[in-house]
Design a protein around this motif. Structure first.
Motif, PDB file in Angstrom:
ATOM      1  N   ASN A 159       0.622  -1.196   0.328  1.00 40.55           N
ATOM      2  CA  ASN A 159       0.040   0.050   0.458  1.00 40.55           C
ATOM      3  C   ASN A 159       1.229   1.401  -0.102  1.00 40.55           C
ATOM      4  N   ALA A 160       2.319   0.722   0.228  1.00 35.93           N
ATOM      5  CA  ALA A 160       3.171   2.161   0.101  1.00 35.93           C
ATOM      6  C   ALA A 160       3.087   2.497  -1.055  1.00 35.93           C
ATOM      7  N   ASP A 161       2.943   1.586  -2.195  1.00 39.49           N
ATOM      8  CA  ASP A 161       2.261   2.436  -3.743  1.00 39.49           C
ATOM      9  C   ASP A 161       1.878   3.352  -3.455  1.00 39.49           C
ATOM     10  N   ARG A 162       0.763   3.234  -3.385  1.00 37.43           N
ATOM     11  CA  ARG A 162      -0.341   4.074  -3.543  1.00 37.43           C
ATOM     12  C   ARG A 162      -0.062   5.878  -3.488  1.00 37.43           C
ATOM     13  N   ALA A 163       0.968   5.565  -2.085  1.00 40.98           N
ATOM     14  CA  ALA A 163       1.473   7.023  -2.119  1.00 40.98           C
ATOM     15  C   ALA A 163       1.649   8.425  -2.896  1.00 40.98           C
ATOM     16  N   ALA A 164       2.164   7.441  -4.089  1.00 34.72           N
ATOM     17  CA  ALA A 164       2.778   8.288  -5.059  1.00 34.72           C
ATOM     18  C   ALA A 164       1.355   8.746  -5.854  1.00 34.72           C
ATOM     19  N   ALA A 165       0.132   8.529  -6.181  1.00 37.33           N
ATOM     20  CA  ALA A 165      -0.871   8.767  -6.820  1.00 37.33           C
ATOM     21  C   ALA A 165      -1.077   9.909  -5.723  1.00 37.33           C
ATOM     22  N   TYR A 166      -1.085  10.412  -4.439  1.00 35.09           N
ATOM     23  CA  TYR A 166      -1.415  12.093  -3.906  1.00 35.09           C
ATOM     24  C   TYR A 166      -0.177  12.877  -3.621  1.00 35.09           C
ATOM     25  N   GLY A 167       0.838  12.430  -4.356  1.00 34.47           N
ATOM     26  CA  GLY A 167       2.041  13.103  -4.385  1.00 34.47           C
ATOM     27  C   GLY A 167       2.749  13.001  -3.009  1.00 34.47           C
ATOM     28  N   ILE A 168       2.276  12.281  -1.895  1.00 37.10           N
ATOM     29  CA  ILE A 168       2.919  12.042  -0.849  1.00 37.10           C
ATOM     30  C   ILE A 168       4.493  10.802  -0.457  1.00 37.10           C
ATOM     31  N   PRO A 169       4.479  11.316   0.886  1.00 36.79           N
ATOM     32  CA  PRO A 169       5.948  10.040   0.358  1.00 36.79           C
ATOM     33  C   PRO A 169       5.811   8.513   0.811  1.00 36.79           C
ATOM     34  N   GLY A 170       5.553   7.759   0.504  1.00 39.28           N
ATOM     35  CA  GLY A 170       5.008   5.826   1.161  1.00 39.28           C
ATOM     36  C   GLY A 170       6.235   5.150   1.770  1.00 39.28           C
ATOM     37  N   ALA A 171       6.637   4.578   2.643  1.00 36.54           N
ATOM     38  CA  ALA A 171       7.512   3.501   2.952  1.00 36.54           C
ATOM     39  C   ALA A 171       6.761   2.499   3.592  1.00 36.54           C
ATOM     40  N   TYR A 172       7.275   1.343   3.116  1.00 33.96           N
ATOM     41  CA  TYR A 172       7.557   0.192   3.191  1.00 33.96           C
ATOM     42  C   TYR A 172       8.264  -0.811   4.243  1.00 33.96           C
ATOM     43  N   ILE A 173       7.846  -0.975   5.134  1.00 34.95           N
ATOM     44  CA  ILE A 173       9.227  -2.374   5.963  1.00 34.95           C
ATOM     45  C   ILE A 173       8.270  -3.312   6.188  1.00 34.95           C
ATOM     46  N   PRO A 174       9.163  -3.920   5.262  1.00 34.81           N
ATOM     47  CA  PRO A 174       9.149  -5.651   5.083  1.00 34.81           C
ATOM     48  C   PRO A 174       9.317  -6.913   6.710  1.00 34.81           C
ATOM     49  N   ASP A 175       9.772  -5.632   7.480  1.00 34.11           N
ATOM     50  CA  ASP A 175      10.099  -6.342   8.364  1.00 34.11           C
ATOM     51  C   ASP A 175       9.404  -6.362  10.242  1.00 34.11           C
ATOM     52  N   ASN A 176       9.042  -6.914  10.990  1.00 30.60           N
ATOM     53  CA  ASN A 176       8.040  -6.134  11.946  1.00 30.60           C
ATOM     54  C   ASN A 176       9.146  -6.046  12.855  1.00 30.60           C
ATOM     55  N   ASP A 177      10.188  -5.014  12.741  1.00 35.23           N
ATOM     56  CA  ASP A 177      11.038  -4.382  13.572  1.00 35.23           C
ATOM     57  C   ASP A 177      10.297  -3.474  14.065  1.00 35.23           C
ATOM     58  N   PRO A 178      10.560  -3.438  15.624  1.00 35.90           N
ATOM     59  CA  PRO A 178      10.090  -1.770  15.713  1.00 35.90           C
ATOM     60  C   PRO A 178      11.105  -0.751  15.770  1.00 35.90           C
ATOM     61  N   VAL A 179      12.479  -1.080  15.752  1.00 44.22           N
ATOM     62  CA  VAL A 179      13.555   0.118  15.519  1.00 44.22           C
ATOM     63  C   VAL A 179      13.408   0.427  14.110  1.00 44.22           C
ATOM     64  N   ALA A 180      13.041  -0.241  13.186  1.00 43.08           N
ATOM     65  CA  ALA A 180      12.610  -0.149  11.514  1.00 43.08           C
ATOM     66  C   ALA A 180      11.977   0.913  11.540  1.00 43.08           C
ATOM     67  N   VAL A 181      10.641   0.775  12.352  1.00 40.53           N
ATOM     68  CA  VAL A 181       9.421   0.929  12.785  1.00 40.53           C
ATOM     69  C   VAL A 181       9.565   2.780  12.778  1.00 40.53           C
ATOM     70  N   TYR A 182      10.550   2.336  14.383  1.00 41.90           N
ATOM     71  CA  TYR A 182      10.425   3.955  14.731  1.00 41.90           C
ATOM     72  C   TYR A 182      11.308   5.177  14.137  1.00 41.90           C
ATOM     73  N   GLU A 183      12.140   4.461  13.060  1.00 40.78           N
ATOM     74  CA  GLU A 183      13.034   5.307  12.108  1.00 40.78           C
ATOM     75  C   GLU A 183      12.753   5.471  11.310  1.00 40.78           C
ATOM     76  N   VAL A 184      11.623   5.068  10.389  1.00 41.49           N
ATOM     77  CA  VAL A 184      10.271   5.519   9.655  1.00 41.49           C
ATOM     78  C   VAL A 184       9.141   6.357   9.904  1.00 41.49           C
ATOM     79  N   ALA A 185       9.066   5.649  10.806  1.00 45.75           N
ATOM     80  CA  ALA A 185       7.837   7.063  11.396  1.00 45.75           C
ATOM     81  C   ALA A 185       8.287   8.528  12.229  1.00 45.75           C
ATOM     82  N   GLY A 186       9.558   8.102  12.439  1.00 46.73           N
ATOM     83  CA  GLY A 186      10.072   9.618  13.276  1.00 46.73           C
ATOM     84  C   GLY A 186      10.554  10.628  11.871  1.00 46.73           C
ATOM     85  N   LEU A 187      10.866  10.426  10.966  1.00 46.24           N
ATOM     86  CA  LEU A 187      11.122  10.829   9.653  1.00 46.24           C
ATOM     87  C   LEU A 187       9.074  11.431   9.424  1.00 46.24           C
TER      88      LEU A 187
END
Length: 328
Positions: free
Chosen positions: A200-228
């Motif tokens: 669903n991160a691919d759908r962000a491009a249709a609205y001109g906003i950033p989209g990010a996909y986190i493929p692993d259930n990793d809290p640190v990876a989520v933290y880093e992306v969510a922080g941005l």
């Protein structure tokens, strides 16, 4: 926001709290519902959707939020509510249908509202997207740097409310973050059978906003992306869309026969349990000791004893209160 030892330990403790809360709720919910499953029986009647396995999404995002930031969650809300700081006693009492609950026992587990930390959820699929956009609009109009975050499952991303909310948020550059929790199944329908794009991160491009996909259930990876995404929203630069590949250990609802899941799937998922992985990481880096780990678990159990005892011992609403505090 720097990922300090204190913040890492908060994330770890909160994931344990969420996991044990859900495991205890599964036990409480099962009371009185055997040998023949009766959804109306026991101390917690009605449907129950548990989020064990989803913990990294909740803590990785909510670690960046303040009490004045708005969060909307789905029908599977406990992990997000706990990470946002919802009152655990009153939340548990609400789930048990007690007068001391967040909604005086009238909302149940899919309708938890705690205005003190600006948290709400809904049993309607995709219903949290528009209110989050509304909260973000209010923050912008008030000149505040408050952020709104809408959590929902991957099935909800196929709802019209999702696309309408993204479109308006992008058009008005609103401070909102959309977080999609991909646990592979919309009830029993696998994502591959319901969604035309890989993520669903691919759908962000249709609205001109950033989209990010986190493929692993990793809290640190989520933290880093969510922080941005959260910081971008606070700066007034508009919305972002995040999808996290997570999973649920329980069925869609308690009592779900789960015939749609491949045999052994949950056992395989548990081999990469995010809490166990984080524990190993913290221990290996010297950020956690065995003694501290044991203390965290003891503290969590004491906190849950308090919340569940409070809920069980609280009174039920009086019958004559049935039509109070509700729309009729």
């Amino acid at each position: 926001m720097e990922l300090t030892r204190e913040r890492l330990l908060w994330m770890y403790r909160t994931m344990i709290l969420i996991r044990r809360y859900e495991e205890r709720m599964a036990e409480a919910y099962a009371e009185g519902k055997s040998p023949r499953f009766d959804i109306s029986a026991g101390p917690v009647p009605g449907e129950m959707h548990l989020a064990a396995g989803h913990e990294p999404v909740a803590v990785g995002v909510c670690a960046h939020l303040r009490s004045e930031d708005t969060v909307t969650a789905s029908h599977r809300p406990h992990h997000v509510a706990i990470a946002k700081g919802v009152d655990l006693r009153r939340m548990t009492a609400e789930i048990f249908g007690k007068k001391t609950g967040l909604g005086q026992g009238k909302g149940g587990h899919m309708h938890l509202f705690d205005p003190t930390v600006k948290f709400s959820c809904s049993g309607i699929i995709g219903a949290g997207f528009p209110p989050a956009v509304g909260a973000a609009l209010a923050a912008k109009m008030l000149g505040k740097d408050w952020v709104a975050v809408a959590f929902a499952g991957e099935g909800a991303a196929n709802q019209g409310s999702f696309h309408e909310a993204l479109n308006l948020a992008a058009l008005w550059r609103l401070p909102v973050v959309f977080v999609i929790e991909d646990n592979s199944y919309a009830i029993s329908v696998p994502k591959s059978k319901s969604t035309a794009v890989p993520t669903n991160a691919d759908r962000a491009a249709a609205y001109g906003i950033p989209g990010a996909y986190i493929p692993d259930n990793d809290p640190v990876a989520v933290y880093e992306v969510a922080g941005l995404a959260v910081e971008r929203a606070r700066r007034g630069e508009g919305p972002s869309l995040i999808e996290v590949k997570t999973y649920r250990y329980f069925g869609h609802f308690q009592g779900d026969p789960e015939v749609y899941r491949p045999k052994g799937e949950v056992e395989e998922l548990k081999k990469r349990d995010p809490i166990a992985r984080m524990r190993v990481s913290l221990l290996s880096k010297g950020l956690l000791t065995e003694e501290e780990d044991a203390s965290i678990h003891q503290e969590v159990e004491a906190t849950l004893d308090d919340a569940y005892n409070f809920a069980r011992q609280s009174p039920y609403p009086a019958p004559e209160e049935a039509l109070q505090h509700v729309f009729v």
